[in-house]
Enzyme design. Structure first.
Site, mmCIF file in Angstrom:
data_model
loop_
_atom_site.group_PDB
_atom_site.id
_atom_site.type_symbol
_atom_site.label_atom_id
_atom_site.label_comp_id
_atom_site.label_asym_id
_atom_site.label_seq_id
_atom_site.Cartn_x
_atom_site.Cartn_y
_atom_site.Cartn_z
ATOM 1 N N ASP A 158 92.718 29.511 63.496
ATOM 2 C CA ASP A 158 93.522 30.724 63.672
ATOM 3 C C ASP A 158 93.408 31.181 65.129
ATOM 4 O OD1 ASP A 158 95.152 32.807 62.873
ATOM 5 O OD2 ASP A 158 93.512 34.044 62.112
ATOM 6 N N GLU A 161 96.774 30.547 69.848
ATOM 7 C CA GLU A 161 97.920 30.495 70.769
ATOM 8 C C GLU A 161 97.505 30.206 72.224
ATOM 9 O OE1 GLU A 161 99.050 32.169 67.099
ATOM 10 O OE2 GLU A 161 97.515 32.907 68.461
ATOM 11 N N ASP A 239 101.361 35.847 60.344
ATOM 12 C CA ASP A 239 101.027 37.101 59.680
ATOM 13 C C ASP A 239 102.291 37.875 59.335
ATOM 14 O OD1 ASP A 239 98.110 37.680 61.807
ATOM 15 O OD2 ASP A 239 98.409 36.393 60.063
#
Length: 570
Positions: A158, A161, A239
């Site tokens: 997670d 990025e 999300d």
């Protein structure tokens, strides 16, 4: 050109339950035990960041997760796999073994002045591995290799990025420096490598899992990806919100990922941020249970979002939906084998059977799983009984498993197709190669049908050496007799000694069937036209009765405060 998706372990096709966070081993065991007590199918439980010691990756909280090996052993005994989160942000802290070893090996992304970049994430000040270097990927892979010895079945990458707190861009400065390998582009600033950072992290994690156990297929989920990331990881759609709009959006998002080369994807079922209503959650499970990747997830400080958390009506719908998925796992696993070997999508747009019909391209509430058309309702207060389904041209036979419900999608099988169906197990580990096999058959206008079934151990790499069974079934109607037989097989596996149940769809959900032995030629005498008409009429009446008698999930208005909720995970 892009390389195909990894062949996932079969257990990863089951339902998966997640939350930010199941914050102790006791809570994890409570949730998994409830699934089994309520006989709701589930294969995987996920551990979010709160299992860690102060959000330090590759550590466990000594009070709340005292013995992860023992926890996972208990989970395995109950048919659950355990997936644990790893983020790229590594806490800046002398004495923390990951930070110390990374600093010694010089693995961190640097600022323009050459000093390690430090950004704020969950643990506080963090440094970030430079996955553009082979030595850094090897360093991370070896950490993963040691980590999975704790009983880790899968890893969740997670925030990759990479996400950084307290900055407008929510990521690191473009001026940061990566000392990339020559084959990737060499030493470049972050703007050059930003889009591939998540892919390279997922690759390093995947390779680390293979190092840790070469006999198991890795399972990695990544939030960030790029073209080619399907070789290493599944992707979820990020999300999302517990809103009808985001439920509606999830179908085209999954389809677009599939068309981009990533077939293993799905949304957070029920929505991550905010509180789903019972109707929204039940509808989302109904649709999400038929996505390639099927996981429920919700954030901190929201209401519980397990399938039993929304009242009696919703708790009736969710097991129906998930049992559908488990019946279809033989078909889904076959689709993933085709995706792995041929690059085909697992979920594809409704216009695929008829690309010339441009009106089909506007449909956003239906999709295909091979020859199965899934038609759903994503509108509040409107179940499937209030909709008129738009079908591509040709023959499409409706079917169900005596489970039709206003809050579940309608299912159709394309004429000319045969699909394999199995029993509705509680988890994939319950399945047995000797289980009864069902084939659903829908004839085309020429009275013919064909389909395939792929089988292997469900894990490991024996399939690469021919250790599998790929069966091509064909059916043909001649002189009022349907003949079903095997056209050819591939692989070194011997055919299991199992019963075969052939169900021929007649229309309107009606069917005729015959039992036999898999591998033998089966012949089914067709009923007369009058008998077929009567069967169809009876089936349609039973379908309407099931819908009328179903316990509908009550529509509940969402508060205005919830409608405007913002994502907080960043």
């Amino acid at each position: 050109m892009l390389c195909t998706v990894f062949l996932p372990p079969k257990w990863s096709l089951g339902y998966q339950q997640c939350r930010w966070s199941y914050d102790s081993d006791k809570r994890v065991q409570e949730v998994t035990r409830t699934f089994r007590e309520k006989k709701i199918p589930c294969d995987v439980v996920w551990m979010d960041i709160d299992y860690m010691d102060g959000f330090r990756c590759f550590t466990f909280d000594k009070d709340r997760f005292q013995d992860p090996k023992s926890l996972v052993k208990d989970l395995h005994q109950n048919g659950f796999q355990a997936i644990w989160m790893l983020d790229p942000g590594i806490k800046v802290e002398d004495g923390y073994f990951v930070y110390d070893s990374g600093s010694k090996t010089d693995v961190w992304i640097s600022r323009a002045d050459g000093k390690p970049f430090v950004g704020e994430v969950w643990p506080g000040p963090c440094v970030f591995p430079d996955f553009t270097q082979a030595k850094v990927r090897s360093w991370w892979s070896n950490l993963v290799k040691d980590f999975i010895c704790n009983g880790v079945d899968g890893i969740w990458n997670d925030m990759n990025e990479p996400a950084v707190f307290k900055v407008v861009t929510k990521t690191m400065p473009e001026s940061n420096i990566h000392k990339g390998d020559d084959e990737l582009g060499g030493c470049q600033n972050h703007s050059h490598y930003h889009n591939v950072y998540g892919l390279l992290m997922a690759r390093s994690t995947y390779e680390g899992m293979k190092l840790g156990n070469a006999k198991k297929r890795p399972f990695v989920l990544t939030r960030a990806g790029f073209i080619g990331s399907q070789r290493y990881a599944a992707t979820w759609t990020g999300d999302n919100l517990s809103t009808w709009e985001h439920l509606h959006m999830s179908i085209p998002m999954v389809l677009q990922l599939g068309l981009s080369g990533q077939p293993m994807s799905g949304p957070d079922i029920g929505g991550f941020a905010g509180n789903a209503t019972p109707e929204l959650f039940g509808r989302w499970v109904g649709i999400g249970s038929l996505f390639p990747f099927c996981r429920g997830h919700s954030e901190k400080d929201t209401a519980d979002h397990e399938p039993w958390s929304f009242g009696e009506e919703c708790e009736e719908v969710c097991p129906l939906a998930l049992r559908r998925r488990y019946r279809l796992i033989p078909h889904l696993y076959t689709l993933f084998y085709m995706a792995h070997t041929m690059g085909t999508p697992v979920a594809s747009p409704t216009f695929f059977p008829d690309p010339k019909d441009t009106s089909l391209r506007k449909l956003k509430t239906s999709f295909l799983l091979g020859p199965i058309l899934v038609y759903a309702s994503t509108a509040v207060g409107r179940g499937m009984d209030a909709l008129q389904c738009t079908l591509p041209k040709g023959i499409w036979m409706s079917f169900d498993f005596d489970d039709s419900h206003p809050d579940l999608p309608a299912l159709y099988l394309q004429g000319g197709a045969i699909i394999p169906v199995g029993p509705p197990h509680q988890h994939v580990g319950e399945s047995n190669i000797l289980d009864d096999l069902t084939l659903l058959v829908a004839l085309n206008e020429h009275g013919k049908a064909e389909g395939v079934l792929y089988e292997d151990d469900g894990d490991g790499y024996e399939f690469l050496e021919g250790g599998f069974l790929l069966t091509h079934y064909v059916a043909e109607l001649q002189s009022s007799t349907l003949t079903l037989k095997i056209a050819k097989t591939e692989g070194s596996w011997k055919r299991p000694n199992r019963r075969l149940h052939v169900q021929l769809l007649l229309g309107g959900g009606a069917m005729v069937d015959i039992w036999g032995k898999d591998g033998e030629i089966l012949q089914l005498s067709m009923p007369s036209e009058q008998e077929v008409s009567q069967l169809v009429s009876t089936s349609e009446k039973q379908y309407r009765t099931r819908l009328e008698n179903a316990k509908r999930i009550s529509a509940v208005e969402v508060s205005s405060a919830q409608k405007g909720i913002e994502l907080s995970r960043w």
